[in-house]
Motif scaffolding. Structure first.
Motif, PDB file in Angstrom:
ATOM      1  N   SER A 195       0.759  -0.989   0.018  1.00  0.00           N
ATOM      2  CA  SER A 195      -0.215  -0.236  -0.144  1.00  0.00           C
ATOM      3  C   SER A 195       0.848   1.237   0.054  1.00  0.00           C
ATOM      4  O   SER A 195       1.837   1.479   0.725  1.00  0.00           O
TER       5      SER A 195
ATOM      6  N   ASP B 218      -3.768   5.670   1.570  1.00  0.00           N
ATOM      7  CA  ASP B 218      -5.025   5.283   2.092  1.00  0.00           C
ATOM      8  C   ASP B 218      -6.264   5.909   1.222  1.00  0.00           C
ATOM      9  O   ASP B 218      -7.420   5.620   1.300  1.00  0.00           O
ATOM     10  N   LYS B 219      -6.124   6.678   0.186  1.00  0.00           N
ATOM     11  CA  LYS B 219      -6.892   7.186  -0.586  1.00  0.00           C
ATOM     12  C   LYS B 219      -7.238   6.219  -1.672  1.00  0.00           C
ATOM     13  O   LYS B 219      -6.235   5.588  -2.293  1.00  0.00           O
ATOM     14  N   SER B 220      -8.412   6.354  -2.093  1.00  0.00           N
ATOM     15  CA  SER B 220      -8.880   5.613  -3.494  1.00  0.00           C
ATOM     16  C   SER B 220      -8.456   5.975  -4.672  1.00  0.00           C
ATOM     17  O   SER B 220      -7.847   7.278  -4.757  1.00  0.00           O
ATOM     18  N   VAL B 221      -8.327   5.247  -5.680  1.00  0.00           N
ATOM     19  CA  VAL B 221      -8.005   5.719  -6.911  1.00  0.00           C
ATOM     20  C   VAL B 221      -8.892   6.762  -7.429  1.00  0.00           C
ATOM     21  O   VAL B 221      -8.553   7.912  -8.083  1.00  0.00           O
TER      22      VAL B 221
ATOM     23  N   GLU C  96     -12.022   0.254 -13.261  1.00  0.00           N
ATOM     24  CA  GLU C  96     -10.900   0.553 -11.878  1.00  0.00           C
ATOM     25  C   GLU C  96     -10.112  -0.448 -11.952  1.00  0.00           C
ATOM     26  O   GLU C  96      -8.989  -0.469 -11.495  1.00  0.00           O
TER      27      GLU C  96
END
Length: 298
Positions: free
Chosen positions: A184, A187-190, A224
């Motif tokens: 990782s 913590d942020k989404s794509v 995605e």
């Protein structure tokens, strides 16, 4: 660190005045572009986490918005979020731009840190832009103003001394297991990073015409996961009708430029071809509407 067998991990809050180079440093540290950058102050609006994996440590860096005095509701929320990050972190990294004076902003940060019980490291950034005697003056000045654990001169742009900075930060991490999985980086989404990349291109392409009155939302995101291509529809929200025309440009030229720039970065991020469709919507006075700000994530 006491022994090679031990592992250390913790959260490092990066704070500083607007344009100190916090997002540039974050991207340098993790080796990927997850935080957007531009020459405009307050480009960063949200706290963004970037994870650095080392053989015997894991550092979770929290990139925060620039700290400044403001009376605007949106900017007050942004600054409060930045200062609150120091409370949650295990240690604080204060990034300071030595190429310019930001005394008002630095005084505000200094005032906040007086009650901070966490170790505070000062990184003097942009040393590539000043002469050595000037750097020594900065170091002497700030050594006398606050009990920093250490002061490290760096250049986030060139990478000079950044490895030294990480080694210094490692020394103050608490002992403990990794906080995040090995693969990782944030913590942020794509989707969040995509919306930020679009906002960055708006800031860069519009000069001073559309300063901070924009928000970006992802309306649909197909592909995605695995696959050869992704399709993304995104809306750019402005708070006045007059801004819509400026953003679209003559014959849609400016919006097309923004889309082309953004698509290039999104494809690099995702490692695949991307079809990107942008829309412009007017959300009147959203920067002064608490409910609208919450809907846009602020």
């Amino acid at each position: 660190m006491s022994s090679a067998a031990s592992f250390y991990s913790g959260f490092v809050a990066i704070i500083g005045a607007p344009n100190a180079g916090k997002s540039t440093l974050m991207n340098r540290l993790i080796g990927e572009k997850i935080a957007i950058t531009s020459k405009k102050p307050q480009t960063t609006r949200n706290r963004i986490l970037g994870i650095v994996h080392r053989p015997f440590s894991q550092l979770a860096f929290v990139d925060t918005p620039g700290v400044h005095r403001t009376s605007k509701i949106l900017n007050r929320r942004i600054v409060d979020a930045a200062l609150a990050a120091t409370t949650d972190a295990d240690l604080v990294l204060w990034l300071m731009d030595v190429s310019r004076s930001a005394e008002e902003e630095n005084s505000l940060i200094l005032e906040h840190l007086q009650s901070c019980s966490k170790p505070v490291i000062l990184a003097l950034n942009k040393i590539d832009l000043i002469a050595r005697p000037e750097l020594l003056t900065w170091m002497e000045l700030w050594h006398g103003r606050f009990p920093f654990r250490e002061i490290v001169p760096i250049s986030a742009v060139s990478g000079e001394q950044v490895e030294v900075l990480v080694e210094v930060l490692e020394k103050y991490l608490p002992e403990g297991p990794p906080l995040f999985p090995e693969d990782s980086l944030t913590d942020k989404s794509v989707g969040f990073i995509v919306s930020e990349l679009i906002r960055e291109k708006v800031l860069r392409r519009t000069g001073e015409e559309i300063p901070y009155s924009i928000a970006v939302t992802i309306e649909s995101f197909k592909g995605e996961g695995e696959g050869e291509k992704a399709e993304i529809h995104a809306a750019i929200h402005v708070d006045r009708e007059s801004q819509k025309g400026i953003l679209i440009g003559k014959g849609g030229s400016r919006l097309k430029e923004i889309g082309t720039d953004a698509r290039r970065d999104i494809e690099a991020l995702m490692g695949k071809k991307v079809f990107l469709k942008l829309f412009v919507r007017v959300q009147k006075n959203w920067t002064r509407d608490a409910k609208a700000m919450e809907r846009f994530g602020y």
